[in-house]
Design an enzyme around this catalytic site. Structure first.
Site, PDB file in Angstrom:
ATOM      1  N   GLU A  18       0.836  -1.223   0.000  1.00 26.17           N
ATOM      2  CA  GLU A  18       0.000   0.000   0.000  1.00 26.17           C
ATOM      3  C   GLU A  18       0.861   1.260   0.000  1.00 26.17           C
ATOM      4  OE1 GLU A  18      -2.833   1.399  -0.108  1.00 26.17           O
ATOM      5  OE2 GLU A  18      -4.429  -0.049   0.287  1.00 26.17           O
ATOM      6  N   ASN A 151     -10.170   5.926   2.162  1.00 26.77           N
ATOM      7  CA  ASN A 151      -9.264   5.589   1.061  1.00 26.77           C
ATOM      8  C   ASN A 151      -9.275   6.672  -0.007  1.00 26.77           C
ATOM      9  OD1 ASN A 151      -7.676   3.205   1.101  1.00 26.77           O
ATOM     10  ND2 ASN A 151      -9.504   1.926   0.968  1.00 26.77           N
ATOM     11  N   ASP A 203      -9.909   2.008  -4.166  1.00 23.45           N
ATOM     12  CA  ASP A 203      -8.891   2.004  -3.107  1.00 23.45           C
ATOM     13  C   ASP A 203      -7.998   3.231  -3.312  1.00 23.45           C
ATOM     14  OD1 ASP A 203      -7.183   1.308  -1.038  1.00 23.45           O
ATOM     15  OD2 ASP A 203      -7.032  -0.792  -1.584  1.00 23.45           O
TER      16      ASP A 203
HETATM   17  C1  BGC Z   1      -7.433  -1.464   3.303  1.00 23.88           C
HETATM   18  C2  BGC Z   1      -7.747  -2.926   3.236  1.00 23.88           C
HETATM   19  C3  BGC Z   1      -9.055  -3.112   2.506  1.00 23.88           C
HETATM   20  C4  BGC Z   1      -8.960  -2.455   1.151  1.00 23.88           C
HETATM   21  C5  BGC Z   1     -10.219  -2.511   0.340  1.00 23.88           C
HETATM   22  C6  BGC Z   1      -7.381  -0.919   1.932  1.00 23.88           C
HETATM   23  O1  BGC Z   1      -7.093   0.439   1.969  1.00 23.88           O
HETATM   24  O2  BGC Z   1      -6.220  -1.246   3.981  1.00 23.88           O
HETATM   25  O3  BGC Z   1      -7.781  -3.476   4.515  1.00 23.88           O
HETATM   26  O4  BGC Z   1      -9.355  -4.474   2.374  1.00 23.88           O
HETATM   27  O5  BGC Z   1      -8.606  -1.100   1.296  1.00 23.88           O
HETATM   28  O6  BGC Z   1     -11.252  -1.795   0.881  1.00 23.88           O
HETATM   29 CA    CA Z   2      -5.841   1.889   0.650  1.00 26.22          CA
END
Ligand code: BGC
Ligand code: CA
Length: 297
Positions: A18, A151, A203
């Site tokens: 990430e 996100n 995301d």
């Molecule tokens: C989170 C994950 C999640 C994903 C999808 C990410 O930013 O850290 O835990 O599964 O987003 O929603």
């Molecule tokens: Ca993320």
């Protein structure tokens, strides 16, 4: 969908890669493996294996600082100097340190004035108990309460808009943003994945020099590009179902780095998608923007 050439930049077995972020000054890409509490640093011009710092707790996002980095972890926001011990800048108000439980920090980035914006994720990834926060001169302020998974945080190049998603809603909102005061206006739905017939959830994201927003569709196996008006202008298939976030980097800022996850794949899924867990890259065909760092001057 465009058949873009996506290749492995760094072969890894990350659970939840990430938050890639490129430092122009250091010509270095940083990113995290959230679940393993790792922060990676890698200079593509040198190649080789990335260096890895182990934080001992989950780490949601990584941002640049004048020297070193700032990270938002499960327990709070820390400055990681280039050498020496981490310095705690703020506690996570949704984390119970004694019980080691609560909502950890997730996605985040700095604005052009050097504030850090970072949101949390509900521990069950379902209930609306998370929020978006901003750290400005030592003060952590809550901005958007009542969300499930924070996100997709990004800013338009003219600094007029803050983009953000509660991944669970499958919609990306934009908020009028005042960079001088750090305040947000009323949010409006800017992109609706359902209305566009797109799979997965929005995301992490990055905005390019044309003001277009690149979004990794988690469980959608693609990276999509939206115009400033929120129109879908490109779709790039990723060779695994869970791309998590993108960042522009490389000497000309035209390489798109893509982090990926294995956390939702069983043994069969991992065998089917051997690229999952790697850091991937593709040529974007457009340059990104230099990422501002954390600065409290
Ligand atoms: C989170 C994950 C999640 C994903 C999808 C990410 O930013 O850290 O835990 O599964 O987003 O929603
Ligand atoms: Ca993320």
């Amino acid at each position: 969908m465009e058949a873009s050439r996506i290749e492995v930049a760094v072969a890894l077995d990350m659970s939840l890669g990430e938050s890639p972020v490129w430092s122009v000054a250091r010509q270095t890409l940083y990113w995290a493996d959230i679940n393993n509490g790792h922060v990676y640093a890698w200079r593509p011009q040198q190649g080789g294996t990335p260096s890895r710092t182990e934080l001992g707790e989950k780490v949601g996002c990584v941002a640049l600082a004048e020297s070193g980095l700032v990270v938002a972890t499960a327990s709070g926001i820390l400055r990681l100097p280039e050498s020496g011990e981490p310095e705690r800048l703020a506690d996570n108000p949704e984390w119970d340190g004694e019980q080691s439980q609560g909502n950890r920090f997730n996605d985040g980035r700095c604005d052009a004035a050097g504030r850090l914006w970072a949101g949390t994720i509900a521990s069950d990834e379902a209930s609306p108990t998370a929020a978006l926060y901003c750290l400005d001169r030592g003060q952590l302020t809550q901005h958007l309460p009542g969300i499930g998974i924070s996100n997709g945080l990004a800013f338009s190049p003219d600094r007029r808009w803050l983009y953000h998603t509660d991944s669970l809603s499958r919609r990306i909102l934009r908020y009028p943003f005042d960079v001088d005061s750090g305040t947000l206006g009323e949010g409006e739905t800017w992109v609706d994945l359902k209305a566009l017939g797109l799979p997965g959830v929005p995301d992490g994201a990055a905005v390019d020099s044309e003001g277009c927003y690149w979004s990794a569709l988690y469980d959608g196996g693609r990276v999509v590009r939206f115009s400033p008006e929120g129109e879908l202008v490109a779709e790039h298939e990723v060779p695994c179902p869970h791309p998590t976030m993108v960042a522009f980097g490389g000497a000309d800022l035209r390489t798109l780095y893509i982090t990926t996850a294995t956390q939702h794949l069983d043994a069969e899924g991992k065998a089917r998608w051997p690229q999952a867990g790697n850091l991937l890259q593709m040529q974007a065909g457009v340059a990104g923007l230099a990422e501002p760092g954390f600065s409290q001057a």
